[in-house]
Design a protein around this motif. Structure first.
Motif: not given
Length: 160
Positions: A80-104
């Motif tokens: 469960a802890a690994r799943a949460v860490v995977f989820g948090q890391a994915s959310a952080l990276v996805a928000s940056v990636v979505a921001g980059v594509y949003g800016g473009v």
């Protein structure tokens, strides 16, 4: 482990979007802007699907464990802890990636959309932003599923 906050994810999205918009303007003034890959929204959607499936699986297993069903498969706390860490890391990276594509995407929308490749690029960027938002939603759902319930004894003692 600290819980993710929407403000942090939104701030990352906006900062990456502004930087990507400025970078796209600068890059386009020097030459041709690189394209938004068609695989970007597909990969983000796959990550969102994996996070959502993990959350649904863990939720049903945790529910069966809480109800003390005899056939319940327990959830290892480390899983469960690994799943949460995977989820948090994915959310952080996805928000940056979505921001980059949003800016473009915003840059492409403010330029000449009569050119078909630019219009296609803007559509791909928009789908990437939506898929990135789906990753964030699935990650927050996974985090909520794996959150430990409050102790009744501690809550009662602190209220008294």
């Amino acid at each position: 482990m600290k819980q993710l906050h929407i403000k942090v994810l939104g701030g990352l999205f906006l900062a990456a979007g502004v930087l990507a918009w400025a970078g796209a303007r600068l890059w386009d003034s020097f030459g041709t802007l690189p394209g938004v890959p068609l695989a970007a929204p597909v990969v983000l959607a796959l990550i969102a699907a994996v996070l959502a499936a993990t959350a649904v699986s863990l939720r049903s297993r945790l529910k069966a464990q809480r109800e003390r069903r005899p056939d319940a498969r327990g959830v290892d706390p480390l899983v469960a802890a690994r799943a949460v860490v995977f989820g948090q890391a994915s959310a952080l990276v996805a928000s940056v990636v979505a921001g980059v594509y949003g800016g473009v995407g915003v840059f492409l929308l403010t330029t000449d959309l009569a050119v078909e490749p630019r219009r296609d690029q803007a559509i791909h960027a928009g789908f990437s932003v939506l898929a990135g938002a789906a990753v964030v939603v699935a990650a927050l759902f996974l985090e909520r599923v794996c959150k430990l319930p409050e102790d009744d004894d501690e809550a009662g003692a602190s209220a008294a």
